[in-house]
Write an enzyme that holds these catalytic residues in place. Structure first.
Site, PDB file in Angstrom:
ATOM      1  N   GLU A 162      -1.791  -8.759   4.215  1.00 31.73           N
ATOM      2  CA  GLU A 162      -1.685  -9.216   5.606  1.00 31.73           C
ATOM      3  C   GLU A 162      -3.028  -9.448   6.276  1.00 31.73           C
ATOM      4  O   GLU A 162      -3.102 -10.126   7.308  1.00 31.73           O
ATOM      5  CB  GLU A 162      -0.852  -8.222   6.431  1.00 31.73           C
ATOM      6  N   HIS A 190      -3.761  -4.996   0.664  1.00 31.50           N
ATOM      7  CA  HIS A 190      -3.194  -5.447   1.947  1.00 31.50           C
ATOM      8  C   HIS A 190      -3.211  -6.980   2.024  1.00 31.50           C
ATOM      9  O   HIS A 190      -4.229  -7.585   2.372  1.00 31.50           O
ATOM     10  CB  HIS A 190      -3.981  -4.856   3.114  1.00 31.50           C
ATOM     11  N   CYS A 250       0.838  -1.202   0.000  1.00 29.29           N
ATOM     12  CA  CYS A 250       0.000   0.000   0.000  1.00 29.29           C
ATOM     13  C   CYS A 250       0.878   1.260   0.000  1.00 29.29           C
ATOM     14  O   CYS A 250       1.505   1.579  -0.997  1.00 29.29           O
ATOM     15  CB  CYS A 250      -0.985  -0.040   1.154  1.00 29.29           C
TER      16      CYS A 250
END
EC number: 6.3.5.2
Length: 520
Positions: free
Chosen positions: A178, A176, A86
C-alpha cells in the site's frame, strides 16, 4: 457507516497499522468501494457489508503475544478471497495452521523480491525470475506455511515474503504493497480486487454524486438545512452537494472571525452567490472574536475562545433563521475511522468537526454528512465534478483558528493586519513562481520578536516574519520545501518593502517530526 448499500465491497480488517488508510485508498483508486473495520468488530462488519473480498492489515502487535488480534473465523469459512499484509500474513498463517516466530533479522525499509513462481496476482505485472523493490517493516516472520500454501516470491530476509493458496484464493505478503515505496504495490492490490475477487468496480465520484444527492433528498425531505461554510474544500463541496439535492432548503452561514487570509471571506461569498445562487449569510463577527483574543498568548486558550465563540455566533444566527431540522457537516471518512478506533473499539459518537462542536445536540438538530464515506483526495475529485473552481479545490489547508495560531504570543489587530499582508505577498510570489501546487502548505508567521534594522537613513525596531512551506502526502509527516535562494530573497524583499512593521524575514527549515506544520 455507509449511507447507501454498495454491492461490490472490500472489507479491510484493521489490526492497528498506521498505514491502513493507504490500503483503502489503493482499493478506491482501483474503482472499488471498501470500508475499514477494527478487528474487534470485524465479524459484525463482515455480516453488515457482505463483502466480495477481505484484506487483513498490518499491526504493531505480535501474533506471539497472548491476546494479540485475530481475524474472525467467519472470514476464512466464507470462501471469499483474502489478502493478508504483513501482520495480516502472520495471523492468517497462525490461524490456518502455519507457524510464526520472532525474526533474528528485523527487516525495515527497502527490500527486493525474487519471483519464484507464476501467480495470478502478478498478471501483467511481474514475470518469473524478475526482481522488484518492496517496502518491509517487520520483526516477526512466518517460518512454516499452512497446508495448501506455497511460496511465490522471496526476499533475502523473508523466505516466505509472498505466499499463496490459489485454490482458496488466499494471498499474503510480508511487505507493504500500500505504500509508495513499493512501486508496483497499487497494481498488486488492483489485481487482487479485480482479477482474484472478480470485482469490476463502479466506485467513481460521478456515481457517488448521484447516489449522495438521492440519499440527501431521502434524509432531508422538505425540511431546512443549515451549513457552516468556511470556504475550505470540505465545507464547500458538502454545501454544493446538498444544494444540488434540496436547493433553497439550504442556508449557509459564513462566520467571519477576523482571522481569515486577505480578502478570503469576500472571495468566498462572491463565488458562492454569483456562481451557485446559494443562500449565504456572511456574519462579520471579527470585533467580537478579536476583542476576546486581544492579549491572549496561550495557543490552547486561543483555540478554546475561538471554538466557544464560533458556536455562540453560529447558534445565534441559526436561531434567527428558525425551523432548521438539519445541520450539514463536512465529516470525512478518516474522521469516521478515527472515531471507531483500533484501541477503543466501536464508538457510536462520530468525531465532531472542530468548528461546530456540540451544536447538533444543543440545537436538537440531525446531522447531514454527505462526505463521510470519502477521503480528502476523493472530495477534491467530487468538487471538480460539481464545478468548483480549481482555485478552491487546490487550496492549501488552513486551520480553523486561522491566523490566531500563526501569530505566536499576544494577539492585536495591528499584528493580525501585518501578518495578513505578509502572508498575501508570500503566497502571491509562490503562485508567480508556479510553485503553489508543488507545495502542501505555505504560510507566513509573525513572531513575537522585534529586531533592529536600517531603512533609508533611519533605525527600525520591528517584527520578524517567518516563512513556512512544506511538502507532504497526508500531513502526518512533512519536509520543508527546498526553495532556491533567489526565490526566498525576492519574497523577503517584497515583504520588508511593502509591509510596515516587518524588518526581517527568516525561513523555517524544520521537518515534521520533530516540529509540527503549524507553529501553534
Amino acid at each position: 457507516m455507509t449511507q447507501t448499500a454498495h454491492p461490490d465491497t472490500v472489507l479491510i480488517v484493521d489490526f492497528g497499522s498506521q498505514v491502513t488508510q493507504l490500503i483503502a485508498r489503493r482499493v478506491r483508486e482501483s474503482g472499488v468501494y471498501c470500508e475499514i473495520v477494527p478487528f474487534q468488530s470485524a465479524e459484525e462488519g463482515f455480516h453488515r457489508l457482505k463483502p466480495k473480498a477481505v484484506i487483513l492489515s498490518g499491526s504493531p502487535a505480535s501474533t506471539l503475544d497472548t491476546g494479540s488480534p485475530r481475524a474472525p473465523s467467519v472470514i476464512f469459512d466464507s470462501g471469499l478471497p483474502v489478502f493478508g499484509i504483513c501482520y495480516g500474513q502472520q495471523t492468517m498463517c497462525a490461524q490456518l495452521g502455519g507457524k510464526v516466530e520472532s525474526g533474528h533479522h528485523r527487516e525495515f525499509g527497502r527490500a527486493f523480491l525474487e519471483v519464484e513462481k507464476d501467480c495470478p496476482l502478478f498478471d501483467g505485472l511481474w514475470s518469473l525470475g524478475s526482481r522488484h523493490q518492496v517496502w518491509m517493516s517487520h520483526g516477526d516472520r512466518v517460518t512454516a506455511l499452512p497446508e495448501g500454501f506455497e511460496v511465490v516470491a522471496t526476499s533475502s530476509n523473508a523466505p516466505f515474503a509472498f505466499i499463496a493458496d490459489e485454490k482458496r484464493k488466499y494471498y499474503a505478503v510480508q511487505f507493504h504493497p500500500e505504500v509508495v515505496h513499493t512501486p508496483d504495490g497499487a497494481k498488486l492490490i488492483a489485481n487482487f480486487v479485480h482479477k482474484i475477487a472478480g470485482i469490476t468496480g463502479d466506485w467513481t465520484m460521478s456515481a457517488y454524486r448521484a447516489k449522495a444527492v438521492e440519499a440527501i433528498r431521502k434524509q432531508v425531505g422538505d425540511k431546512k438545512v443549515i451549513c457552516a461554510l468556511s470556504g475550505g474544500v470540505d465545507s464547500s463541496v458538502a454545501a454544493l452537494l446538498i444544494h444540488e439535492a434540496v436547493g433553497d432548503q439550504l442556508t449557509c452561514i459564513l462566520v467571519d472571525h477576523g482571522l481569515m487570509r486577505k480578502d478570503e471571506a469576500a472571495n468566498v461569498v462572491a463565488m458562492f452567490k454569483e456562481h451557485y445562487n446559494l443562500h449565504l449569510l456572511h456574519i462579520d463577527a471579527s470585533d467580537r472574536f478579536i476583542g476576546e483574543l486581544e492579549g491572549v498568548s496561550d495557543p490552547e486558550t486561543k483555540r478554546k475562545i475561538i471554538g466557544r465563540l464560533f458556536i455562540e455566533v453560529f447558534e445565534e444566527e441559526a436561531k434567527k433563521l428558525g425551523g432548521a431540522d438539519f445541520l450539514a457537516q463536512g465529516t470525512l471518512y478518516p474522521d469516521v475511522i478515527e472515531s471507531v478506533s483500533f484501541t477503543g473499539g466501536p464508538s457510536v459518537t462520530i468525531k465532531s468537526h472542530h468548528n461546530v462542536g456540540g451544536l447538533p445536540e444543543r440545537m436538537n438538530m440531525q446531522l447531514v454528512e454527505p462526505l463521510r464515506e470519502l477521503f480528502k483526495d476523493e472530495v477534491r475529485v467530487l468538487g471538480r465534478e460539481l464545478g468548483l473552481p480549481e482555485s478552491f479545490i487546490g487550496r492549501h489547508p488552513f486551520p480553523g483558528p486561522g491566523l490566531a495560531i500563526r501569530c505566536p504570543g499576544g494577539i492585536t489587530r495591528e499584528k493580525l493586519e501585518i501578518l495578513r499582508e505578509a502572508d498575501a505577498i508570500y503566497l502571491d510570489e509562490i503562485r508567480k513562481a508556479g510553485l503553489y501546487d508543488a507545495i502542501w502548505q505555505a504560510f507566513a508567521v509573525l513572531l513575537p520578536v522585534q529586531t533592529v534594522g536600517v531603512m533609508g537613513d533611519g533605525r527600525t525596531y520591528e517584527f520578524v516574519c517567518a516563512l513556512r512551506a512544506v511538502t507532504s502526502v497526508d500531513g502526518m509527516t512533512a519536509d520543508f520545501y527546498h526553495y532556491d535562494m533567489e526565490f526566498l530573497g525576492r519574497a523577503a524583499t517584497r515583504i520588508i518593502n511593502e509591509v510596515r512593521g516587518i524588518n526581517r524575514v527568516v525561513y523555517d527549515v524544520t521537518s515534521k517530526p520533530p516540529g509540527t506544520i503549524e507553529w501553534e
